[in-house]
Design a protein around this motif. Structure first.
Motif, mmCIF file in Angstrom:
data_model
loop_
_atom_site.group_PDB
_atom_site.id
_atom_site.type_symbol
_atom_site.label_atom_id
_atom_site.label_comp_id
_atom_site.label_asym_id
_atom_site.label_seq_id
_atom_site.Cartn_x
_atom_site.Cartn_y
_atom_site.Cartn_z
ATOM 1 N N ALA A 5 -0.039 -10.577 -5.663
ATOM 2 C CA ALA A 5 -1.137 -9.797 -6.242
ATOM 3 C C ALA A 5 -0.530 -8.717 -7.135
ATOM 4 O O ALA A 5 0.522 -8.917 -7.718
ATOM 5 N N LYS A 23 2.950 -9.894 -0.435
ATOM 6 C CA LYS A 23 1.504 -9.629 -0.564
ATOM 7 C C LYS A 23 0.682 -10.913 -0.560
ATOM 8 O O LYS A 23 -0.360 -11.013 -1.223
ATOM 9 N N ASP A 64 -1.119 -11.944 1.743
ATOM 10 C CA ASP A 64 -2.424 -11.703 2.371
ATOM 11 C C ASP A 64 -3.486 -11.365 1.343
ATOM 12 O O ASP A 64 -4.685 -11.507 1.601
ATOM 13 N N GLU A 65 -3.069 -10.936 0.146
ATOM 14 C CA GLU A 65 -4.024 -10.552 -0.892
ATOM 15 C C GLU A 65 -4.410 -11.707 -1.799
ATOM 16 O O GLU A 65 -5.499 -11.713 -2.366
ATOM 17 N N ASP A 66 -3.507 -12.700 -1.971
ATOM 18 C CA ASP A 66 -3.817 -13.840 -2.831
ATOM 19 C C ASP A 66 -2.909 -15.002 -2.441
ATOM 20 O O ASP A 66 -1.880 -15.249 -3.058
ATOM 21 N N SER A 81 4.067 -11.042 3.913
ATOM 22 C CA SER A 81 3.180 -9.891 3.737
ATOM 23 C C SER A 81 3.781 -8.747 4.539
ATOM 24 O O SER A 81 3.804 -8.798 5.776
#
Length: 308
Positions: free
Chosen positions: A85, A114, A116-118, A140
């Motif tokens: 992300a 990250k 978990d964001e994308d 993440s």
């Protein structure tokens, strides 16, 4: 005595000796005359100080390898961190760093943070690098996803994490090893992380190996290289070397190129190949202009970086 440099700040070096004791040293003048700049990771010989007085760094042993950005010697693996992300993934930087590691003889590991964001974007990045020779680990730092797998991949090795500011290098180190290191919030306006790591510090780990926290950078120029040699720094091209119509083949626009055929067949990532062409064209210009007035290149290559 002998030891390894953990960090250097303001002309003072912290050295860990073979018994696990730390020493504060200054470099002897003869090293400056020899144009030797001590780096974190250097194996050194030194004279310890007495009482409150600092000691003296007297010699730097020959290096197995040396990176310029981050400035470190004798590294085993560099973890190239990219965010799934924000900040927007700079895959051209990742490609440069993979080439850079290969040229320096250092193993590379791609860390997609990250996730978990994308997670979809993370999977896309992993697909692009499936043939790069570098293992891809999806993590993440926020949730702990993939951190155990990353820790296992790095265990017992001297490693550095490099990449753009804001991708979560310090946060990953905090998750991996329980460090209480400052992390920077990402600017919503410019999507750049506030760089919180002010110098390179090599950190011994209880499980063995060492970790280097490094300042983030968002622009890296490869060392000046003959453009004809650049293709050897792309692992995906190796199986096709010698199978093209022309020799040497730059794998850019030549007819009957085995690499281009592999791209069309989907055996090589088209995105990776397109970015390789950009790097090749840029290197051609730099190589052509290497003796131009005002364009002199320092030995070992010219680097530019954005320290924030």
């Amino acid at each position: 005595m002998q030891g390894i440099i953990l960090s250097g700040i303001g002309g003072f070096y912290t050295v860990l000796d073979e018994a696990g004791e730390r020493h504060t040293l200054r470099a002897q003048a003869k090293l400056r005359r020899q144009r030797v700049t001590p780096l974190s990771g250097d194996r050194v010989t030194f004279e310890p100080g007495q009482g409150e007085a600092h000691g003296w760094l007297t010699a730097v042993e020959p290096r197995r390898n040396q990176l310029v950005r981050p400035p470190v010697a004798n590294i085993d693996v560099i973890g190239v961190v990219v965010a799934a992300a924000s900040p927007e993934p700079d895959l051209l930087l990742v490609d440069r760093m993979l080439m850079y590691a290969k040229k320096c003889g250092v193993d590379a590991l791609i860390i997609v943070n990250k996730c978990d964001e994308d997670d979809d974007r993370a999977a896309e990045i992993e697909r692009e690098y499936r043939g790069s020779g570098a293992r891809v680990v999806r993590t993440s730092a926020k949730t702990g996803m993939g951190v155990d797998a990353l820790k296992a991949a790095l265990q017992g090795r001297v490693h550095a994490l490099g990449g753009q500011s804001g991708v979560g290098k310090s946060s990953l180190l905090n998750r991996l090893y329980g460090f209480a290191r400052e992390t920077g919030a990402l600017s919503e306006k410019i999507e750049r992380g506030r760089n919180t790591t002010r110098h390179c510090e090599l950190i011994p780990l209880p499980e063995g190996g060492m970790a280097l926290d490094t300042p983030g950078f968002s622009l890296l120029e490869l060392p000046l290289t003959d453009p004809a040699e650049l293709r050897f720094l792309v692992t995906e091209f190796e199986p096709y070397e010698g199978r093209c119509r022309f020799a040497p083949c730059m794998h850019v626009s030549e007819p009957d190129c085995a690499v281009r055929a592999a791209v069309e067949a989907g055996d090589i990532s088209r995105e990776r190949w397109e970015r390789y062409k950009l790097l090749h064209d840029d290197m051609k210009i730099r190589w052509r202009d290497r003796y131009a007035k005002g364009g002199a290149v320092l030995a070992g290559g010219r680097f530019s970086e954005d320290w924030r």
